[in-house]
Design an enzyme around this catalytic site. Sequence first.
Site, PDB file in Angstrom:
ATOM      1  N   GLU A  59       8.611 -17.870  19.940  1.00 33.17           N
ATOM      2  CA  GLU A  59       7.952 -19.352  20.297  1.00 33.17           C
ATOM      3  C   GLU A  59       9.594 -19.212  20.946  1.00 33.17           C
ATOM      4  O   GLU A  59      10.403 -19.221  21.101  1.00 33.17           O
ATOM      5  CB  GLU A  59       8.205 -19.728  19.248  1.00 33.17           C
ATOM      6  CG  GLU A  59       8.149 -21.233  19.278  1.00 33.17           C
ATOM      7  CD  GLU A  59       8.183 -22.343  17.950  1.00 33.17           C
ATOM      8  OE1 GLU A  59       7.879 -23.716  18.234  1.00 33.17           O
ATOM      9  OE2 GLU A  59       8.917 -22.537  16.945  1.00 33.17           O
ATOM     10  N   LYS A  98       0.859 -25.778  19.747  1.00 32.28           N
ATOM     11  CA  LYS A  98       1.173 -26.113  18.088  1.00 32.28           C
ATOM     12  C   LYS A  98       0.450 -27.679  18.196  1.00 32.28           C
ATOM     13  O   LYS A  98       0.932 -28.306  18.750  1.00 32.28           O
ATOM     14  CB  LYS A  98       2.787 -26.473  18.457  1.00 32.28           C
ATOM     15  CG  LYS A  98       3.386 -26.220  17.199  1.00 32.28           C
ATOM     16  CD  LYS A  98       5.377 -26.327  17.006  1.00 32.28           C
ATOM     17  CE  LYS A  98       5.640 -26.003  15.645  1.00 32.28           C
ATOM     18  NZ  LYS A  98       7.201 -26.014  16.087  1.00 32.28           N
ATOM     19  N   CYS A 156       5.074 -20.838  14.473  1.00 29.50           N
ATOM     20  CA  CYS A 156       5.722 -21.768  13.695  1.00 29.50           C
ATOM     21  C   CYS A 156       5.162 -22.367  12.399  1.00 29.50           C
ATOM     22  O   CYS A 156       5.003 -22.771  11.952  1.00 29.50           O
ATOM     23  CB  CYS A 156       6.809 -22.031  14.469  1.00 29.50           C
ATOM     24  SG  CYS A 156       8.716 -22.144  13.710  1.00 29.50           S
TER      25      CYS A 156
END
Length: 507
Positions: free
Chosen positions: A264, A339, A373
């Site tokens: 990321e 995300k 993440c």
Amino acid sequence: MQINKVELRNLEIEDYIGLKNSMQQAYEEGVEDPYWKKEEIKRLLKIFPEGQIVIVVDDKVVGAALSLIVDESLALSNHKYNDIITDSKFKAHNPDGDVLYGIDVFIHPDYRGLRLGRRLYDGRKELCEQLNLKSIIFAGRIPNYRNFAKDLTPKQYLDKVKTKEIHDPVISFQVNNDFHIKRLLRNYLEGDHDSRDYAVLLEWNNISYDKSPVLINTKKSLVRLGLIQWQMRPLNNLQEFFDQAEFFIDAVSGYESDFATFPELFVAPLMADYNHLSESEAIRELAKYTDTIHKRFQEFAIQYNINIITGSMPFLEDNVLYNVGFLCKRDGSSEMYRKIHITPNERLYWGMQGGDLIQTFDTDCGKIGIIICYDVEFPELSRLMSEDGMEILFVPYLTDTQNGYTRVRSCAQARAIENECYVAITGCVGNLPKVNNMDIQYGQAAVFTPSDFAFPNNGVKAEATPNTEMTLIVDVELNALKELHELGSVRIKKDRRLDLYKLRKLK
């Protein structure tokens, strides 16, 4: 009883006398003409010798499993036994059919209790896999039903057998041997009064079945993952960034990896030129590189014949800032992922917003999922992907401290267990002192597995050295997941109580 030798092999015509004698003993009650005539066995051996299996104990035939290959449409229809054997002419046999149909199985009563029947069924399963057939199907008699017919319908009887309130010697054995009940058949076997003219259609699915076997461009079962643990370092320009990225892509493709995965926001060093701006302004300047980076990584994917997961980078759309990445496939195509869950830090300093699409991606190595993440800490996402067929979940992450990394790692390992899939994580390491809000990183790439006998005891397939720039090359076996789903010590996906709870996408 002392036994010196047990052998499982194909039936031969010289076995006929022993076969007949054992059948007479096995079927002495309840079945008229309880054995196959020699001419019928000869016919079976002529049309399908591989499908006729016997158990031989000390040179004595004590059991057999006889089979045909038929079309699935016939096997699953509301048929009768004679529709399959056609007056022992076996006209339903079709060498180009797609299921193995069991027409008989028995064990001599003196040899029951030795689990020889299980050996016969294991032999049938092996044959089904070798012949690349969809399943094994047969209809089981329920002679024990005669004792309950006054009080229970056949369906009620089966329900009680399923919940083990009633033990049925035929159906209970089959269910314990990984067969599942498809339906009741009426008037299946003429003269079967004990079963009250009913039979139960049972099926065992071949999880290794390949619907369209081809010689090239097949879906791979052994997939090699290349994870790049990226060192944050000052970069003078975009070309230096591409040079560093290409170095790692070249390295992992040299090991014939199927995927190269970046972390990321590994593009963050390019923000150094904008460190005089506020954090929100600097990252929007960084977002101006995203289209160029995307296109170059598409070229790398083609050039190095590898699927590239580009970690993530900022992306502006209608003046809204997202954290996105790209799956650049080796065929030249690409797809974006976003995300979904934004951390308080990302929202506070950068003004980022979360995406709203939960998706999986089809690749030449099966169906994969990609989440970024913080997303891995929300189990709903990967469960929905798992229900869509995901086998490998990739998690590019960026964590500044060890406790942040521990959250990502622990949750990733949980996702592997609960979804019976592989989970690959990789992050950035090192320091970046000249970029605000990106100054320190902690990372350790790893690949996690389910926790069962076919996998490592601790559920960790491999892991990198913490906080050191390196690559991690890991092989994962997709067929092991199929076996786990059907035969694992626990079967998490199959044992969910969907009568009590359900999960669904709202968009």
